[in-house]
Enzyme design. Sequence first.
Site, short mmCIF file in Angstrom:
data_model
loop_
_atom_site.label_atom_id
_atom_site.label_comp_id
_atom_site.label_asym_id
_atom_site.label_seq_id
_atom_site.Cartn_x
_atom_site.Cartn_y
_atom_site.Cartn_z
N ALA A 1 0.87 -1.19 0.00
CA ALA A 1 0.00 0.00 0.00
C ALA A 1 0.90 1.24 0.00
O ALA A 1 0.80 2.12 0.85
CB ALA A 1 -0.96 -0.01 1.18
N HIS B 1 6.97 5.76 1.61
CA HIS B 1 7.76 4.63 1.10
C HIS B 1 8.64 5.08 -0.07
O HIS B 1 9.79 4.65 -0.18
CB HIS B 1 6.83 3.51 0.61
CG HIS B 1 5.92 2.94 1.66
ND1 HIS B 1 4.56 3.11 1.63
CD2 HIS B 1 6.18 2.20 2.77
CE1 HIS B 1 4.01 2.48 2.67
NE2 HIS B 1 4.98 1.93 3.38
N ASP C 1 8.01 5.20 12.37
CA ASP C 1 7.94 4.04 13.27
C ASP C 1 9.25 4.01 14.06
O ASP C 1 10.11 3.16 13.87
CB ASP C 1 7.74 2.77 12.44
CG ASP C 1 6.46 2.84 11.64
OD1 ASP C 1 5.39 2.64 12.23
OD2 ASP C 1 6.51 3.14 10.43
N ARG D 1 -2.46 3.38 6.99
CA ARG D 1 -3.70 3.29 7.77
C ARG D 1 -4.52 4.57 7.71
O ARG D 1 -5.67 4.57 8.15
CB ARG D 1 -3.40 2.92 9.22
CG ARG D 1 -2.89 1.47 9.36
CD ARG D 1 -2.77 1.05 10.82
NE ARG D 1 -2.55 -0.38 10.97
CZ ARG D 1 -1.36 -0.95 11.20
NH1 ARG D 1 -0.28 -0.21 11.32
NH2 ARG D 1 -1.26 -2.26 11.32
P1 AMP Z 1 4.94 -0.13 6.41
O1 AMP Z 1 4.62 -0.53 5.00
O2 AMP Z 1 3.89 0.72 7.04
O3 AMP Z 1 5.41 -1.27 7.26
O4 AMP Z 1 6.19 0.84 6.28
C1 AMP Z 1 7.34 0.43 5.61
C2 AMP Z 1 8.44 1.41 5.91
O5 AMP Z 1 8.04 2.71 5.50
C3 AMP Z 1 8.75 1.49 7.41
O6 AMP Z 1 10.15 1.61 7.59
C4 AMP Z 1 8.03 2.75 7.82
O7 AMP Z 1 8.60 3.38 8.93
C5 AMP Z 1 8.21 3.60 6.58
N1 AMP Z 1 7.22 4.66 6.54
C6 AMP Z 1 5.88 4.54 6.67
N2 AMP Z 1 5.29 5.75 6.66
C7 AMP Z 1 6.28 6.66 6.52
C8 AMP Z 1 6.32 8.08 6.45
N3 AMP Z 1 5.22 8.83 6.52
N4 AMP Z 1 7.53 8.68 6.30
C9 AMP Z 1 8.66 7.94 6.23
N5 AMP Z 1 8.68 6.60 6.29
C10 AMP Z 1 7.52 5.97 6.44
#
Ligand code: AMP
Length: 268
Positions: free
Chosen positions: A9, A14, A130, A167
């Site tokens: 997503a 990302h 995170d 989310r």
């Molecule tokens: P996720 O797909 O939510 O597990 O996120 C994958 C990676 O993208 C993780 O390292 C997250 O910390 C990073 N990430 C998610 N949202 C953001 C954001 N707004 N800014 C920077 N990195 C992000």
Amino acid sequence: MALVPTMGALHRGHLTLMNEARRRVGPEGLVVVSIFVNPTQFGPTEDFARYPRELDADVARCATAGVDRVFAPAADAMYPSGDQTRVRVPTIAAPLCGVSRPVHFEGVATVVTKLFALTGPCVALFGRKDYQQFRLLARLARDLFLPVDVVGVPTVREDDGLALSSRNRYLAADERVLAASIPTALRAARAAYARGERDVGTLEDLVRGRLPVVPEYASLRGADDLVDVGAQLLPNSPAVLAVALRIGATRLIDNTVLGEPDPGLDPS
Ligand code: AMP
């Protein structure tokens, strides 16, 4: 090779990790994005089943971003029959999100260790959004002497400051308005800190008072290993101010490190 682990997503946050990955390995280096909604990091009552899955669109986004490979394994490839090894980083996993999500970080540490073993990156990029996850993985790599540089990338935000998250799409329009108070609260704490406020309770209360609901937590911890900071912040000891709250059914997290610049929140 640079690895960007994700659950898909994909959004601008990302993409920023992918761009930073490219910057680090150069035009000749390999940038790999993994897309895996990891079952072991979701608790029994969490949103694993309804977590957004859009692999085809994500692969297209990766191609546009200049990613060389997408690694999107099936769950039974990552956890084949008989699998039992788990990785724990107990002290960093315990506070903040660890209180309400007791299995979460063991799942994260385990899957990221597997992803490192399978892909062999020199550098891995994680979002500071995170923050607890980022610090836990940095500690994991250090403790296990893994030959990978764990890098934290600044949080990418919407125009009103809300941190981008897969989310956020769960938020109804009125909830989205309330969510904007999260960066407002963090900014207020940064302003107070800049004016010299060092009292931990005062800074935490200042954030709580600006949120639309009682948060799950609004806590200051040491910026490296998330240790207890006591009652007063010390000079030259950056501390992360982290929040988690539910707006309707959606759980949101955000943070800022006091004692370090935060371009996404500081006035430009
Ligand atoms: P996720 O797909 O939510 O597990 O996120 C994958 C990676 O993208 C993780 O390292 C997250 O910390 C990073 N990430 C998610 N949202 C953001 C954001 N707004 N800014 C920077 N990195 C992000």
